[in-house]
Motif scaffolding. Structure first.
Motif, PDB file in Angstrom:
ATOM      1  N   ALA A   1       1.628   6.413  -6.989  1.00 29.53           N
ATOM      2  CA  ALA A   1       0.494   7.264  -7.381  1.00 29.53           C
ATOM      3  C   ALA A   1       0.859   8.734  -7.223  1.00 29.53           C
ATOM      4  CB  ALA A   1      -0.738   6.929  -6.548  1.00 29.53           C
ATOM      5  N   GLY A   2       1.565   9.075  -6.165  1.00 33.47           N
ATOM      6  CA  GLY A   2       2.005  10.452  -5.962  1.00 33.47           C
ATOM      7  C   GLY A   2       2.965  10.910  -7.043  1.00 33.47           C
TER       8      GLY A   2
ATOM      9  N   ASP B   1       0.822  -1.214   0.000  1.00 32.97           N
ATOM     10  CA  ASP B   1       0.000   0.000   0.000  1.00 32.97           C
ATOM     11  C   ASP B   1       0.857   1.265   0.000  1.00 32.97           C
ATOM     12  OD1 ASP B   1      -2.221  -1.628   0.028  1.00 32.97           O
ATOM     13  OD2 ASP B   1      -2.693  -1.287   2.149  1.00 32.97           O
ATOM     14  N   ASP B   2       1.868   1.290   0.865  1.00 32.69           N
ATOM     15  CA  ASP B   2       2.742   2.468   0.920  1.00 32.69           C
ATOM     16  C   ASP B   2       3.466   2.681  -0.401  1.00 32.69           C
ATOM     17  OD1 ASP B   2       1.992   2.965   3.527  1.00 32.69           O
ATOM     18  OD2 ASP B   2       3.840   2.168   4.419  1.00 32.69           O
TER      19      ASP B   2
ATOM     20  N   CYS C   1       2.547   1.654  -3.429  1.00 32.33           N
ATOM     21  CA  CYS C   1       1.579   2.069  -4.450  1.00 32.33           C
ATOM     22  C   CYS C   1       1.155   3.520  -4.253  1.00 32.33           C
ATOM     23  CB  CYS C   1       0.364   1.145  -4.436  1.00 32.33           C
ATOM     24  SG  CYS C   1       0.740  -0.512  -5.048  1.00 32.33           S
ATOM     25  N   ARG C   2       1.016   3.928  -3.003  1.00 33.97           N
ATOM     26  CA  ARG C   2       0.674   5.315  -2.710  1.00 33.97           C
ATOM     27  C   ARG C   2       1.788   6.249  -3.209  1.00 33.97           C
ATOM     28  NH1 ARG C   2      -2.213   4.157   1.471  1.00 33.97           N
ATOM     29  NH2 ARG C   2      -0.471   3.593   2.800  1.00 33.97           N
ATOM     30  N   HIS C   3       3.030   5.829  -3.014  1.00 34.33           N
ATOM     31  CA  HIS C   3       4.166   6.635  -3.464  1.00 34.33           C
ATOM     32  C   HIS C   3       4.186   6.724  -4.999  1.00 34.33           C
ATOM     33  CE1 HIS C   3       7.974   8.648  -2.962  1.00 34.33           C
ATOM     34  NE2 HIS C   3       8.477   7.882  -3.917  1.00 34.33           N
TER      35      HIS C   3
END
Length: 140
Positions: free
Chosen positions: A99-100, A92-93, A95-97
């Motif tokens: 996406a950012g 999750d972390d 993928c969040r990065h």
């Protein structure tokens, strides 16, 4: 001690025109076709690789760019490993990065960032743009 081969090292020392040396990640600097070709014929990896036509001020900027962009490739590897090891928080972390990093970029910029090719044929691309016109109305 014998000669070090390129297979034995993870970093390479580059020596610029003005004598300044940079120790860089081998995988990052191999992105340069010129330097990658030179590394392929180096006999002793413990010696600096001379780049006589390049000033250190410019080499420093290129190395910074290469090191920054290397993160994209390692990040995807880490996400895949985290998925294999079943570490959902790290997936999750990561993928969040990612996406950012993609936020605000066009599909063409994202393909460039991740060294992806556009495999859409022109007809399918035109059809998708008609259907999803609302997603990126400003993009061509």
């Amino acid at each position: 001690p014998g000669l070090l081969t390129m297979a034995e090292v993870t970093t390479v020392t580059l020596k610029c025109k003005d004598g300044k040396e940079f120790t860089v990640d081998k995988k990052a600097i191999e992105k340069s076709e010129l330097i990658g070709g030179l590394l392929a014929v180096v006999e002793d990896a413990s010696q600096p690789l001379e780049i006589p036509d390049v000033e250190s001020t410019y080499m420093d900027k290129v190395i910074n760019w290469l090191e920054f962009h290397k993160t994209y490739y390692y990040l995807t590897d880490i996400i895949m490993l985290a998925d294999t090891l079943q570490l959902p928080g790290l997936v999750d972390d990561g993928c969040r990065h990612v996406a950012g990093l993609m936020r605000g970029k066009s599909p063409a910029q994202i393909r460039t960032m991740f060294k992806m090719t556009n495999d859409w044929d022109p007809e399918a691309y035109a059809e998708a743009k008609k259907i999803f016109f609302w997603a990126r109305p400003d993009e061509e």
